[in-house]
Design an enzyme around this catalytic site. Structure first.
Site, PDB file in Angstrom:
ATOM      1  N   ASN A   8       0.908  -1.178   0.026  1.00 48.28           N
ATOM      2  CA  ASN A   8       0.189   0.154   0.122  1.00 48.28           C
ATOM      3  C   ASN A   8       0.766   1.330   0.021  1.00 48.28           C
ATOM      4  O   ASN A   8       1.539   1.555   1.131  1.00 48.28           O
ATOM      5  CB  ASN A   8      -0.853  -0.064   1.133  1.00 48.28           C
ATOM      6  CG  ASN A   8      -1.871   1.035   1.352  1.00 48.28           C
ATOM      7  OD1 ASN A   8      -1.641   2.049   0.603  1.00 48.28           O
ATOM      8  ND2 ASN A   8      -2.440   1.310   2.452  1.00 48.28           N
ATOM      9  N   LYS A  10       0.076   4.428  -0.246  1.00 47.90           N
ATOM     10  CA  LYS A  10      -0.581   5.179   0.477  1.00 47.90           C
ATOM     11  C   LYS A  10      -0.465   6.665  -0.419  1.00 47.90           C
ATOM     12  O   LYS A  10      -0.405   6.582  -1.603  1.00 47.90           O
ATOM     13  CB  LYS A  10       0.272   5.690   1.813  1.00 47.90           C
ATOM     14  CG  LYS A  10       0.034   4.299   2.689  1.00 47.90           C
ATOM     15  CD  LYS A  10       0.111   4.423   4.172  1.00 47.90           C
ATOM     16  CE  LYS A  10       0.014   3.051   5.010  1.00 47.90           C
ATOM     17  NZ  LYS A  10       0.133   3.293   6.211  1.00 47.90           N
ATOM     18  N   HIS A  92      -9.335   1.336   5.380  1.00 51.44           N
ATOM     19  CA  HIS A  92      -7.852   1.360   5.919  1.00 51.44           C
ATOM     20  C   HIS A  92      -8.008   2.218   7.098  1.00 51.44           C
ATOM     21  O   HIS A  92      -8.551   3.202   7.188  1.00 51.44           O
ATOM     22  CB  HIS A  92      -7.037   2.001   4.839  1.00 51.44           C
ATOM     23  CG  HIS A  92      -5.723   2.066   5.340  1.00 51.44           C
ATOM     24  ND1 HIS A  92      -5.210   3.105   6.195  1.00 51.44           N
ATOM     25  CD2 HIS A  92      -4.716   0.726   5.132  1.00 51.44           C
ATOM     26  CE1 HIS A  92      -3.742   2.520   6.555  1.00 51.44           C
ATOM     27  NE2 HIS A  92      -3.549   1.390   5.829  1.00 51.44           N
ATOM     28  N   GLU A  94      -6.278   4.440   8.254  1.00 57.01           N
ATOM     29  CA  GLU A  94      -6.154   6.074   8.062  1.00 57.01           C
ATOM     30  C   GLU A  94      -7.330   6.637   7.238  1.00 57.01           C
ATOM     31  O   GLU A  94      -7.813   7.795   7.526  1.00 57.01           O
ATOM     32  CB  GLU A  94      -5.169   6.376   7.042  1.00 57.01           C
ATOM     33  CG  GLU A  94      -3.661   5.912   7.713  1.00 57.01           C
ATOM     34  CD  GLU A  94      -2.541   5.292   6.698  1.00 57.01           C
ATOM     35  OE1 GLU A  94      -2.534   5.699   5.717  1.00 57.01           O
ATOM     36  OE2 GLU A  94      -1.503   4.811   7.443  1.00 57.01           O
ATOM     37  N   GLU A 162      -5.145  -4.851  10.559  1.00 56.59           N
ATOM     38  CA  GLU A 162      -3.745  -3.977  10.837  1.00 56.59           C
ATOM     39  C   GLU A 162      -4.227  -3.069  12.063  1.00 56.59           C
ATOM     40  O   GLU A 162      -4.982  -2.264  12.115  1.00 56.59           O
ATOM     41  CB  GLU A 162      -4.171  -3.010   9.624  1.00 56.59           C
ATOM     42  CG  GLU A 162      -3.687  -3.613   8.162  1.00 56.59           C
ATOM     43  CD  GLU A 162      -3.057  -2.781   7.232  1.00 56.59           C
ATOM     44  OE1 GLU A 162      -2.035  -2.500   6.876  1.00 56.59           O
ATOM     45  OE2 GLU A 162      -3.896  -1.420   7.027  1.00 56.59           O
ATOM     46  N   GLY A 168       3.024   2.105  10.874  1.00 57.14           N
ATOM     47  CA  GLY A 168       3.922   3.119  10.744  1.00 57.14           C
ATOM     48  C   GLY A 168       4.688   3.706  12.011  1.00 57.14           C
ATOM     49  O   GLY A 168       5.142   4.492  12.151  1.00 57.14           O
ATOM     50  N   SER A 202       3.847  -2.382  10.208  1.00 54.64           N
ATOM     51  CA  SER A 202       5.437  -2.145  10.196  1.00 54.64           C
ATOM     52  C   SER A 202       5.932  -3.803  10.157  1.00 54.64           C
ATOM     53  O   SER A 202       6.824  -4.269  10.637  1.00 54.64           O
ATOM     54  CB  SER A 202       5.806  -2.009  11.713  1.00 54.64           C
ATOM     55  OG  SER A 202       5.402  -0.647  12.117  1.00 54.64           O
TER      56      SER A 202
END
Ligand code: 13P
Length: 244
Positions: A8, A10, A92, A94, A162, A168, A202
């Site tokens: 991904n 992003k 996702h 985010e 996730e 991250g 990660s």
């Protein structure tokens, strides 16, 4: 099951950077030993598809649930399909936490992707506070329960677990943590079938093999470490050697 190794990107890699990525991306994996998937930004999709030299599938990072209309800035599942995407990342963390996407919106997007013939790759995962409060199972069951109905009869879909605290941050779930969460997701999916459940958060060349060797972990969804072709190739290699 062949492991899925998905990147991904992003909001990284415009069209030029996408082409540069694929001019260097050469994983040393047997043909067909992993399934490679890329989620580039929409504007880089065509450049990415046109420059890859390895078998790979491509998806978009988000869709709107309407097929067309006055929705400035949005992309529909039909448009994504026409542009060459065969998968769509939905929900996702985010999107959920920065853009306020709700379980109900995730469900509408899953339905839209399925109607357009895109493979929905639906993301779930708990916040650190939720994990600390012992609410992992409740959160995952609520998130999966919100969209499971829209997957009935859908031939192919995936779920990505996730944990928000691992995205991250350099913190990774242990293979045991991942196995526990994936078991809950699989149970919550019930009779929908044996869909791949991917781990994201990660993932790096050094932890990928152990993660995909854990029970119920069918692949990885990689953010930061998917941006460098050499690093992502090493993750693909690690997963290719991990067997089923
Ligand atoms: P990182 O691999 O950068 O933690 O991101 C994970 C992710 O969000 C993939 O969708």
């Amino acid at each position: 099951m062949v492991k899925v190794v998905a990147g991904n990107w992003k909001m990284h890699h415009g069209p030029d950077a996408a082409r540069r990525f694929f001019s260097r991306f050469r994983p040393k994996v047997e043909n067909g030993s992993v399934r490679l998937v890329f989620f580039p930004p929409d504007l880089s999709l065509e450049a990415a598809i046109g420059s890859t030299r390895v078998p790979a599938d491509f998806g978009v990072q988000n869709i709107h649930w309407e097929a067309a209309g006055a929705r400035t800035g949005e992309t529909s599942a039909e448009m994504a399909r026409e542009a060459g995407a065969t998968l769509a990342l939905i929900g996702h963390s985010e999107r959920r936490h920065i853009f306020g996407e709700t379980d109900a919106e995730v469900d509408r997007k899953v339905g839209a992707a399925a109607r357009a013939g895109l493979v929905p790759v639906v993301c779930v995962g708990e916040l650190l506070e939720e994990r600390r409060a012992g609410r992992l199972e409740e959160v995952l069951r609520r998130q999966v329960g919100a969209f499971a109905g829209s997957l009935a009869g859908v031939a192919e879909f995936m779920v990505a677990y996730e944990p928000v605290w691992a995205i991250g941050t350099g913190e990774t779930a242990t293979p045991d943590d991942a196995a526990e969460a994936h078991g809950i997701v699989r149970d919550a999916l019930g009779t929908l079938g044996r869909a791949p459940v991917l781990y994201g958060g990660s993932v790096k060349p050094g932890n990928a093999a152990a993660l995909v060797s854990a029970p119920d972990v069918d692949g990885v969804l990689v953010g930061g470490a998917s941006l460098d072709p050499d690093v992502f190739a090493r993750i693909a290699e690690a997963c290719g050697g991990a067997g089923s």
